[in-house]
Motif scaffolding. Structure first.
Motif, PDB file in Angstrom:
ATOM      1  N   ALA A 188     -63.272 -41.369   8.588  1.00  0.00           N
ATOM      2  CA  ALA A 188     -64.327 -42.001   7.798  1.00  0.00           C
ATOM      3  C   ALA A 188     -64.041 -43.486   7.636  1.00  0.00           C
ATOM      4  O   ALA A 188     -64.944 -44.327   7.755  1.00  0.00           O
ATOM      5  CB  ALA A 188     -64.440 -41.322   6.433  1.00  0.00           C
ATOM      6  N   SER A 198     -68.020 -28.900  10.441  1.00  0.00           N
ATOM      7  CA  SER A 198     -68.061 -30.352  10.284  1.00  0.00           C
ATOM      8  C   SER A 198     -69.364 -30.934  10.809  1.00  0.00           C
ATOM      9  O   SER A 198     -70.005 -31.773  10.168  1.00  0.00           O
ATOM     10  CB  SER A 198     -66.872 -30.985  11.017  1.00  0.00           C
ATOM     11  OG  SER A 198     -66.956 -32.396  10.999  1.00  0.00           O
ATOM     12  N   VAL A 222     -64.528 -38.914   1.377  1.00  0.00           N
ATOM     13  CA  VAL A 222     -64.267 -37.748   2.225  1.00  0.00           C
ATOM     14  C   VAL A 222     -63.071 -36.946   1.708  1.00  0.00           C
ATOM     15  O   VAL A 222     -63.095 -35.703   1.707  1.00  0.00           O
ATOM     16  CB  VAL A 222     -64.046 -38.195   3.682  1.00  0.00           C
ATOM     17  CG1 VAL A 222     -63.497 -37.051   4.531  1.00  0.00           C
ATOM     18  CG2 VAL A 222     -65.364 -38.688   4.275  1.00  0.00           C
ATOM     19  N   ALA A 232     -67.371 -36.575   8.596  1.00  0.00           N
ATOM     20  CA  ALA A 232     -66.566 -37.743   8.220  1.00  0.00           C
ATOM     21  C   ALA A 232     -67.083 -39.016   8.883  1.00  0.00           C
ATOM     22  O   ALA A 232     -67.114 -40.087   8.259  1.00  0.00           O
ATOM     23  CB  ALA A 232     -65.106 -37.510   8.596  1.00  0.00           C
ATOM     24  N   GLY A 256     -60.008 -36.292   7.995  1.00  0.00           N
ATOM     25  CA  GLY A 256     -61.370 -36.713   7.715  1.00  0.00           C
ATOM     26  C   GLY A 256     -61.431 -38.083   7.073  1.00  0.00           C
ATOM     27  O   GLY A 256     -62.279 -38.921   7.432  1.00  0.00           O
ATOM     28  N   ALA A 257     -60.526 -38.352   6.129  1.00  0.00           N
ATOM     29  CA  ALA A 257     -60.514 -39.648   5.449  1.00  0.00           C
ATOM     30  C   ALA A 257     -60.225 -40.782   6.420  1.00  0.00           C
ATOM     31  O   ALA A 257     -60.846 -41.855   6.348  1.00  0.00           O
ATOM     32  CB  ALA A 257     -59.477 -39.630   4.330  1.00  0.00           C
TER      33      ALA A 257
END
Length: 227
Positions: free
Chosen positions: A59, A93, A147, A126, A55-56
């Motif tokens: 993002a 999500s 995130v 994200a 997710g990071a």
């Protein structure tokens, strides 16, 4: 100074629907795999290194896309789908992304946000976070940190509600993960300019299986969280 968007989106009071999700923690608790703060720390660390990193990274990439005239939102959406093999996790999500989108459009209206939603009307959370942080002038690292932090703060809050854990001890468990969080953010920010198919793709099969099981059990028994 940190991006106001990143601070706002990571605030538990932001109306993004995160309170309804435990990130797989409720299923772990129901199976007796998590009973106290020590197990919680291990669970959060594992989640941060896998789903949190994915997710990071996306993002961070979305920040770059939000400021680019040739943003590949379709590629980012498809690749994030591919890195989320459990249908239950994909739905969670997108549900959180859709919930956050309503508030984001009022606060950060932008053609970049419109372009993302044209490709994905229910955007992955994200990607939504990254787009908003980019629109607000934030950096890939700030979006990645937001995130990554949400990947552990949500389940940690769920643990307090499900197990009645000491909130001070749970907060200390989150802070203890600072080295892991910093490493995840650095890796995600470093990958921000890579093509979508080259972004990090660590897997967590047990979390995937528990996510699917939770949906099944949610239909049969009372569950406090959607995921």
């Amino acid at each position: 100074m940190a991006s106001l968007a990143a601070l706002t989106l990571s605030d538990a009071r932001f109306p993004g629907g995160g309170h309804a999700h435990s990130g797989g923690l409720e299923e772990a608790v129901s199976r007796g795999l998590l009973t106290g703060v020590p197990e919680l720390g291990s669970f959060l660390s594992g989640r941060l290194r896998t789903a949190g990193l994915v997710g990071a990274a996306f993002a961070a990439a979305a920040v770059v896309a939000a400021t680019s005239p040739a943003a590949d939102w379709a590629g980012l959406d498809a690749e994030l789908d591919a890195r989320t093999p459990a249908a239950a996790q994909r739905d969670a999500s997108r549900a959180q992304g859709r919930a956050a989108l309503r508030a984001a459009r009022l606060s950060w209206p932008s053609p970049a946000l419109d372009a993302l939603c044209a490709v994905a009307p229910r955007p992955h959370h994200a990607l939504l976070v990254g787009a908003v942080v980019g629109i607000d002038g934030g950096t890939p690292a700030e979006a990645a940190q937001c995130v990554a932090y949400l990947a552990i703060s949500g389940p940690a809050s769920a643990a307090v509600r499900l197990l009645g854990l000491d909130p001070l001890a749970v907060n200390a468990a989150i802070v203890a993960l600072r080295p892991v969080l910093d490493a995840v953010v650095a890796q995600a920010a470093h990958a921000a300019t890579l093509p979508p198919d080259r972004l990090p793709a660590p897997g967590a099969p047990v979390l995937d299986l528990m996510a699917q099981a939770h949906i099944h059990h949610h239909g049969e028994q009372v569950r406090l969280f959607v995921s």
